[in-house]
Design an enzyme around this catalytic site. Structure first.
Site, short mmCIF file in Angstrom:
data_model
loop_
_atom_site.label_atom_id
_atom_site.label_comp_id
_atom_site.label_asym_id
_atom_site.label_seq_id
_atom_site.Cartn_x
_atom_site.Cartn_y
_atom_site.Cartn_z
N ASN A 9 15.50 1.51 15.53
CA ASN A 9 15.54 1.43 13.93
C ASN A 9 15.43 -0.29 14.09
O ASN A 9 16.46 -1.15 14.23
CB ASN A 9 16.63 1.72 13.30
CG ASN A 9 16.60 1.28 11.85
OD1 ASN A 9 15.59 0.73 11.40
ND2 ASN A 9 17.80 1.69 11.12
N LYS A 11 14.50 -1.95 11.57
CA LYS A 11 14.99 -2.76 10.39
C LYS A 11 13.99 -3.84 9.77
O LYS A 11 12.85 -3.68 10.13
CB LYS A 11 16.14 -3.40 10.30
CG LYS A 11 17.55 -2.36 11.12
CD LYS A 11 18.99 -2.39 10.68
CE LYS A 11 19.80 -1.52 11.31
NZ LYS A 11 21.24 -1.72 10.95
N HIS A 98 19.45 6.06 5.34
CA HIS A 98 20.05 5.24 5.88
C HIS A 98 21.07 4.42 5.14
O HIS A 98 20.78 4.21 3.99
CB HIS A 98 19.05 3.91 6.64
CG HIS A 98 19.87 3.28 7.62
ND1 HIS A 98 20.59 2.28 7.26
CD2 HIS A 98 19.90 3.15 8.92
CE1 HIS A 98 21.06 1.56 8.25
NE2 HIS A 98 20.70 2.16 9.33
N GLY A 176 26.00 -2.67 12.92
CA GLY A 176 25.81 -4.14 12.88
C GLY A 176 27.06 -4.84 12.92
O GLY A 176 27.12 -5.97 12.93
N SER A 216 26.42 0.26 16.23
CA SER A 216 26.64 -0.58 17.47
C SER A 216 26.95 0.21 18.85
O SER A 216 27.71 -0.15 19.54
CB SER A 216 27.96 -1.15 17.14
OG SER A 216 27.99 -2.08 16.11
P1 PGA Z 1 23.19 -1.29 14.76
O1 PGA Z 1 22.55 -0.31 13.59
O2 PGA Z 1 22.84 -0.31 16.30
O3 PGA Z 1 22.67 -2.39 14.60
O4 PGA Z 1 24.72 -1.04 14.53
C1 PGA Z 1 22.25 0.89 13.78
C2 PGA Z 1 21.51 1.35 12.72
O5 PGA Z 1 21.79 0.92 11.52
O6 PGA Z 1 20.65 2.55 12.44
#
Ligand code: PGA
Length: 253
Positions: A9, A11, A98, A176, A216
């Site tokens: 993802n 984003k 999400h 995140g 994460s």
């Molecule tokens: P992250 O995000 O791996 O940066 O924690 C995962 C997500 O939001 O799909």
């Protein structure tokens, strides 16, 4: 056998040129290095999608997805993108619900149910996200919240439609933040989700539904997470923006 999936993802990251070069790297690396039966999905910003679909078209392991779509089929919704538009450029997946959409754009389970339905009507495979906040976890309400997200967002679907859905469990407190659910915590929820699917539908559907972990997930923890019996892959944010890290996560199966 249910599908193993690693989805990236992106984003709201990467300009157009950066997005194309990241996917080109991933395509080459997947061709050279990935020999297991994992399916890879890249969920990019809208404007990248069409070119990414072209770049990935010769590699059957890689599909392209959007991060959102509008809940109506078409109409006067300035600035929005419909499921039909996504399908018309060869996009195959769409992330729905999400936690960033739930939190910053106030998308609730009822609205998400509409998005799921319009996505399925346009032959997109929804990746439906569920997950609790830290407060829900601390107050021991996490199972109830997840059950509600399932019931209101996707359990209205008839069996044939439900069987097309992929679920991603993403604890909001892990997204995140660098804090990952440990493998036992993640497995507990994945098993819970599968049990709820079995209760609503049946055991076969429950066994066939891919449930991804997100929050994460990185090269240091992917192997242990993916080794859990009810974890069928990952939805990867930050670590999907670096081709080497993303590839190593894919190879963690
Ligand atoms: P992250 O995000 O791996 O940066 O924690 C995962 C997500 O939001 O799909």
């Amino acid at each position: 056998m249910r599908k193993k999936i690693v989805a990236g993802n992106w984003k709201m990251n990467l300009d157009f040129t950066e997005g194309l070069s990241l996917l080109s790297e991933i395509v080459h690396m997947v061709k050279d290095e990935v020999h297991n039966d994992v399916s890879i999905v890249i969920a990019s910003p809208f404007i990248h999608l069409q070119r990414l679909v072209q770049l990935a078209k010769d590699n059957p392991k890689i599909s392209i997805g959007a991060q959102n779509c509008h809940h109506q089929p078409s109409g006067a919704f300035t600035g929005e993108i419909s499921a039909l538009m996504l399908q018309s450029i060869g996009c195959q997946y769409v992330i729905i619900g999400h936690s960033e959409r739930r939190q910053y754009f106030l998308e609730d389970n009822q609205l998400l149910a509409q998005k799921i339905s319009v996505a399925l009507k346009n032959n997109l495979i929804p990746i439906y996200c569920v997950g609790e906040t830290l407060q829900h976890r601390e107050q021991n309400q996490y199972c109830a919240i997840i059950e509600e997200q399932l019931k209101q967002g996707i359990f209205q679907l008839p069996e044939a439609e439900f069987s097309k859905i992929i679920i991603a469990y993403e604890p909001v407190w892990a997204i995140g933040t660098g804090k990952t659910a440990n493998p036992e915590q993640a497995q507990e929820i994945h098993a819970f989700i599968r049990e709820k699917i079995a209760q609503r539908y049946n055991i076969n559907i429950a066994q066939q539904t891919s449930i991804l972990y997100g929050g994460s997930c990185n090269i240091a923890n992917a192997k242990q997470l993916f080794a859990q019996k009810d974890i069928d892959g990952g939805l990867i944010g930050g670590a999907s923006l670096k081709s080497r890290d993303f590839l190593d996560i894919i190879k963690s199966f």
